[in-house]
Design a protein around this motif. Structure first.
Motif, PDB file in Angstrom:
ATOM      1  N   SER A 186      29.822  65.983  56.617  1.00 44.29           N
ATOM      2  CA  SER A 186      28.886  65.408  57.580  1.00 44.29           C
ATOM      3  C   SER A 186      27.694  64.727  56.915  1.00 44.29           C
ATOM      4  CB  SER A 186      28.366  66.502  58.516  1.00 44.29           C
ATOM      5  OG  SER A 186      27.639  67.486  57.793  1.00 44.29           O
ATOM      6  N   SER A 187      27.561  64.846  55.594  1.00 39.24           N
ATOM      7  CA  SER A 187      26.411  64.296  54.878  1.00 39.24           C
ATOM      8  C   SER A 187      26.458  62.773  54.836  1.00 39.24           C
ATOM      9  CB  SER A 187      26.371  64.851  53.457  1.00 39.24           C
ATOM     10  OG  SER A 187      25.341  64.236  52.705  1.00 39.24           O
ATOM     11  N   GLN A 188      25.278  62.154  54.887  1.00 40.52           N
ATOM     12  CA  GLN A 188      25.156  60.703  54.764  1.00 40.52           C
ATOM     13  C   GLN A 188      24.924  60.270  53.322  1.00 40.52           C
ATOM     14  OE1 GLN A 188      25.699  58.720  57.570  1.00 40.52           O
ATOM     15  NE2 GLN A 188      26.287  60.754  58.331  1.00 40.52           N
ATOM     16  N   ILE A 189      24.832  61.213  52.411  1.00 42.13           N
ATOM     17  CA  ILE A 189      24.607  60.902  50.998  1.00 42.13           C
ATOM     18  C   ILE A 189      25.861  60.254  50.414  1.00 42.13           C
ATOM     19  CG2 ILE A 189      24.238  61.933  48.722  1.00 42.13           C
ATOM     20  CD1 ILE A 189      22.577  64.096  50.127  1.00 42.13           C
ATOM     21  N   THR A 190      25.671  59.177  49.666  1.00 40.51           N
ATOM     22  CA  THR A 190      26.803  58.462  49.085  1.00 40.51           C
ATOM     23  C   THR A 190      26.749  58.389  47.568  1.00 40.51           C
ATOM     24  OG1 THR A 190      25.655  56.347  49.344  1.00 40.51           O
ATOM     25  CG2 THR A 190      27.109  57.045  51.143  1.00 40.51           C
ATOM     26  N   GLY A 191      25.690  58.922  46.961  1.00 31.33           N
ATOM     27  CA  GLY A 191      25.594  58.879  45.507  1.00 31.33           C
ATOM     28  C   GLY A 191      24.471  59.740  44.991  1.00 31.33           C
ATOM     29  N   VAL A 192      24.508  60.023  43.689  1.00 34.14           N
ATOM     30  CA  VAL A 192      23.534  60.925  43.078  1.00 34.14           C
ATOM     31  C   VAL A 192      22.125  60.349  43.115  1.00 34.14           C
ATOM     32  CG1 VAL A 192      23.812  60.032  40.730  1.00 34.14           C
ATOM     33  CG2 VAL A 192      23.194  62.432  41.073  1.00 34.14           C
ATOM     34  N   ASP A 193      21.986  59.011  43.221  1.00 40.30           N
ATOM     35  CA  ASP A 193      20.670  58.388  43.242  1.00 40.30           C
ATOM     36  C   ASP A 193      19.918  58.655  44.542  1.00 40.30           C
ATOM     37  OD1 ASP A 193      22.582  56.873  44.590  1.00 40.30           O
ATOM     38  OD2 ASP A 193      21.511  54.987  44.271  1.00 40.30           O
ATOM     39  N   GLN A 194      20.579  59.255  45.530  1.00 38.23           N
ATOM     40  CA  GLN A 194      19.924  59.559  46.807  1.00 38.23           C
ATOM     41  C   GLN A 194      19.461  61.013  46.887  1.00 38.23           C
ATOM     42  OE1 GLN A 194      22.905  58.548  49.702  1.00 38.23           O
ATOM     43  NE2 GLN A 194      22.741  56.352  49.347  1.00 38.23           N
ATOM     44  N   LEU A 195      19.496  61.726  45.775  1.00 39.34           N
ATOM     45  CA  LEU A 195      19.238  63.169  45.801  1.00 39.34           C
ATOM     46  C   LEU A 195      17.862  63.554  45.277  1.00 39.34           C
ATOM     47  CD1 LEU A 195      22.737  64.357  44.606  1.00 39.34           C
ATOM     48  CD2 LEU A 195      21.728  64.780  46.848  1.00 39.34           C
ATOM     49  N   GLY A 196      16.980  62.593  45.077  1.00 34.05           N
ATOM     50  CA  GLY A 196      15.659  62.895  44.549  1.00 34.05           C
ATOM     51  C   GLY A 196      14.949  63.971  45.356  1.00 34.05           C
ATOM     52  N   GLY A 197      14.536  65.058  44.692  1.00 35.94           N
ATOM     53  CA  GLY A 197      13.805  66.135  45.351  1.00 35.94           C
ATOM     54  C   GLY A 197      14.663  67.106  46.126  1.00 35.94           C
ATOM     55  N   GLN A 198      15.973  66.848  46.257  1.00 40.06           N
ATOM     56  CA  GLN A 198      16.850  67.752  46.987  1.00 40.06           C
ATOM     57  C   GLN A 198      17.565  68.699  46.010  1.00 40.06           C
ATOM     58  OE1 GLN A 198      18.990  66.215  50.493  1.00 40.06           O
ATOM     59  NE2 GLN A 198      18.481  64.161  49.756  1.00 40.06           N
ATOM     60  N   ARG A 199      17.985  69.841  46.513  1.00 40.41           N
ATOM     61  CA  ARG A 199      18.638  70.856  45.690  1.00 40.41           C
ATOM     62  C   ARG A 199      20.095  70.480  45.424  1.00 40.41           C
ATOM     63  NH1 ARG A 199      16.606  76.470  46.058  1.00 40.41           N
ATOM     64  NH2 ARG A 199      18.734  77.138  46.513  1.00 40.41           N
ATOM     65  N   VAL A 200      20.478  70.480  44.136  1.00 37.08           N
ATOM     66  CA  VAL A 200      21.844  70.163  43.729  1.00 37.08           C
ATOM     67  C   VAL A 200      22.301  71.239  42.748  1.00 37.08           C
ATOM     68  CG1 VAL A 200      23.387  68.478  42.670  1.00 37.08           C
ATOM     69  CG2 VAL A 200      21.436  67.704  44.019  1.00 37.08           C
ATOM     70  N   CYS A 201      23.521  71.707  42.910  1.00 33.76           N
ATOM     71  CA  CYS A 201      24.028  72.842  42.142  1.00 33.76           C
ATOM     72  C   CYS A 201      24.891  72.405  40.962  1.00 33.76           C
ATOM     73  CB  CYS A 201      24.832  73.755  43.063  1.00 33.76           C
ATOM     74  SG  CYS A 201      25.278  75.346  42.332  1.00 33.76           S
ATOM     75  N   ALA A 202      24.738  73.124  39.842  1.00 30.89           N
ATOM     76  CA  ALA A 202      25.601  72.983  38.661  1.00 30.89           C
ATOM     77  C   ALA A 202      25.591  74.334  37.944  1.00 30.89           C
ATOM     78  CB  ALA A 202      25.104  71.877  37.742  1.00 30.89           C
TER      79      ALA A 202
END
Length: 323
Positions: A186-202
């Motif tokens: 359901s996410s509208q994110i299409t690339g890593v460049d749109q993740l500024g300030g958001q939590r991303v897991c690795a």
């Protein structure tokens, strides 16, 4: 969806037990804080994977094989003879990465594309592919396990880098992946460049962590022990995405139809088999096993079994040597 509802119900029931023993009216609870996996670290310190200065290198170039002895007849004094005399190959592997190294719940055996490589090495030493002791390790434990002599090899979606070459040796490259992004459908994110300030897991100890920090729009990096923890956090809405090698993400998509991969590859991740720094004879031996696997069609058969459906058809990598 059933898994997500079950996790939410568990968290709400847990919240219903107060420290004083008095019951909590669940009807008055609007939301519940879902528990995070054990060992979550937000914005962990940057690591290079090496304790000393990193010299330039070609991380994909390994040591040239010097022939493949007959199974069960390893040369005296060699690393392979030590393993043969012990009676088993000790391999550091994963059990949480679907398609590469995972525990089959039906048979309780560890299987996958990486695990096939381990069985090939065991077969070359003993003539029996099952003379293996699997030691399950996390991404962060891969290099220490080799340095401490706890394992003979590590086959665990491990990217060969110049920094890691300082601390350990690598085989020739047996697979090339690339880092991408996984999000909820359901996410509208299409690339890593749109993740500024958001939590991303690795995962801890992975090259993915530093690559995320180098993004033009750096996210808040959430580090965990295992990739299955990242998938759980995405399912629970605790991160906006998971970023690692597309092969690992493909396994998550196969497990959960409610997630999707987005955006192109933004790195190249050449996988090598980790081997202790002192054991150069083992590096040459493993490279001879890899050459035989590719030339005989064994590599292609393994790839077809585990990866073709998930990531498409590819040719085996060209093995590259530095000597």
């Amino acid at each position: 969806m059933k898994r997500r509802l079950a996790l939410l119900a568990f968290a709400m029931l847990a919240a219903g037990c107060s420290a004083t023993g008095r019951p909590v009216d669940l009807a008055s609870i609007a939301s519940a804080q879902r528990p995070e996996p054990v060992g979550v670290v937000v914005n962990p310190p940057t690591t290079t994977g090496a304790a000393t200065q990193v010299p330039p290198c070609d991380p994909a170039a390994s040591l040239r094989p010097s022939g493949l002895p007959a199974a069960g007849a390893m040369p005296g004094g060699s690393t392979m003879r030590t393993i043969q005399d012990r009676g088993r190959l000790i391999a550091g592997v994963d059990q949480n990465t679907f398609l590469f190294g995972f525990r089959n719940p039906t048979s309780n055996t560890i299987e996958g594309f990486d695990i096939d490589r381990v069985h090939e090495i065991a077969a070359a030493i003993f003539g029996d592919p099952n003379k293996v002791q699997f030691k399950v390790i996390t991404s962060a434990e891969r290099i220490p396990a080799l340095q401490k002599g706890e394992v003979d090899i590590v086959v665990r979606t491990m990217t060969a880098t110049c920094a890691r070459w300082v601390d350990i040796n690598f085989s020739a490259i047996y697979y090339v992946a690339g880092q991408r992004l996984l999000v909820d459908k359901s996410s509208q994110i299409t690339g890593v460049d749109q993740l500024g300030g958001q939590r991303v897991c690795a995962t801890k100890g992975s090259t993915s962590l530093n690559k995320l920090r180098d993004s033009p729009a750096p996210p808040v990096v959430v580090a965990v022990d295992n990739w299955s923890d990242c998938l759980l956090m995405l399912q629970q809405g605790q991160v906006a995405g998971v970023s690692t090698d597309d092969t690992i993400l493909a396994g998550m998509v196969a497990q959960d139809p409610n997630v999707k991969m987005v955006g192109p590859r933004f790195t190249e991740e050449p996988y090598g088999i980790g081997i202790p720094k002192a054991n150069e004879d083992m590096v040459r031996f493993v490279n001879a096993v890899l050459e035989k696997s590719i030339n005989s069609g064994s590599w292609a058969g393994s790839y077809g079994k585990w990866l073709t459906e998930a990531v498409g058809q590819v040719a085996p990598p060209t093995l590259k040597y530095r000597d």
